[in-house]
Write a protein that holds these residues in place. Sequence first.
Motif, short mmCIF file in Angstrom:
data_model
loop_
_atom_site.label_atom_id
_atom_site.label_comp_id
_atom_site.label_asym_id
_atom_site.label_seq_id
_atom_site.Cartn_x
_atom_site.Cartn_y
_atom_site.Cartn_z
N ALA A 1 25.06 -2.95 123.25
CA ALA A 1 26.07 -2.03 123.76
C ALA A 1 26.03 -1.91 125.27
N ALA A 2 24.85 -2.10 125.89
CA ALA A 2 24.71 -1.97 127.34
C ALA A 2 25.29 -3.14 128.09
N GLU A 3 25.49 -4.25 127.42
CA GLU A 3 26.02 -5.44 128.08
C GLU A 3 27.55 -5.36 128.12
N GLU A 4 28.10 -5.37 129.32
CA GLU A 4 29.55 -5.34 129.46
C GLU A 4 30.16 -6.65 129.00
N LYS A 5 29.41 -7.75 129.19
CA LYS A 5 29.86 -9.06 128.71
C LYS A 5 28.75 -9.61 127.82
N PRO A 6 29.04 -9.86 126.54
CA PRO A 6 28.00 -10.31 125.61
C PRO A 6 27.28 -11.57 126.05
N ASP A 7 27.91 -12.43 126.86
CA ASP A 7 27.27 -13.68 127.24
C ASP A 7 26.55 -13.60 128.59
N LYS B 1 32.04 4.49 122.90
CA LYS B 1 31.74 3.21 123.54
C LYS B 1 32.53 2.13 122.82
N ALA B 2 33.32 1.37 123.59
CA ALA B 2 34.23 0.38 123.02
C ALA B 2 33.55 -0.45 121.94
N PRO C 1 20.96 2.20 131.86
CA PRO C 1 21.83 3.00 132.74
C PRO C 1 23.30 2.93 132.36
N ALA C 2 23.74 1.82 131.76
CA ALA C 2 25.15 1.71 131.37
C ALA C 2 25.50 2.67 130.25
N LEU C 3 24.48 3.22 129.57
CA LEU C 3 24.71 4.14 128.46
C LEU C 3 24.19 5.54 128.77
N GLN C 4 24.04 5.83 130.07
CA GLN C 4 23.44 7.09 130.51
C GLN C 4 24.12 8.31 129.89
N GLN C 5 25.43 8.22 129.73
CA GLN C 5 26.18 9.37 129.20
C GLN C 5 25.74 9.76 127.79
N PHE C 6 25.12 8.82 127.08
CA PHE C 6 24.71 9.10 125.71
C PHE C 6 23.30 9.69 125.61
N PHE C 7 22.58 9.80 126.74
CA PHE C 7 21.19 10.21 126.69
C PHE C 7 20.93 11.53 127.40
#
Length: 230
Positions: A200-206, A155-156, A136-142
Amino acid sequence: SKHGAITLEPIAPDNFPAPLIAGSNSFFAKKEYGSILLQEYSTELFSIRYSIFNFSKKISLLFNNEKNGLRSLLALQNSTKIRFEKNKTLSLLQDQYVLVNGGSTETITFNKTGEYKLFDTIFSQNLLKQLGSSFPALQQFFTGKAVPPGKLQIKAHRFAPHQLLGHAADILKSPYDESFRKFYFENKIRDFLFDLMVDAAEEKPDTKVSHTESASLQKAKHIILSDISK
């Protein structure tokens, strides 16, 4: 560039001293300021462009990417500065990637003498259309819709996980002949896409993935690894 248009000439593997991606269409240009080698491999599901630049001084090149779709750009060696349309600018460091949706005209600046390697991949809608609900965090790309001119989505950029770098390396050194090559590339690209989307969907890698999210990601991986080209 200020040096004028650059004409890339087709080359055959037997006529080039460096190893080329098996089955790729390869193009080469040599100027007084350096050389450019582009290798492209395309199917109905994806396109790969592996570019090797060797420059003896700082230089900026203008690229016109007409394909309108989701694209990842991964810097495998050295760092560059990229200016997209409407002056959207970012510094892409070695081992970083950026996601771009939509065709674009971009200027890439190579700031110093040396060798640069970029791994550029475009994914078809057939490969992406079933993934929106899992990311869902990448919805704009699908959405499956063409991105209008001037509405480029970015996407940053961030550092690629080691799995992603490993998939790229495996693709570039394919050990198989023509009879197995397409199957090998398609499976490697699906692995690459899955790990790319997860990262890419993770706002924070950790950030730890919840049980529900983990189940959703496993479903997404199953979709990618299935033969959706049929």
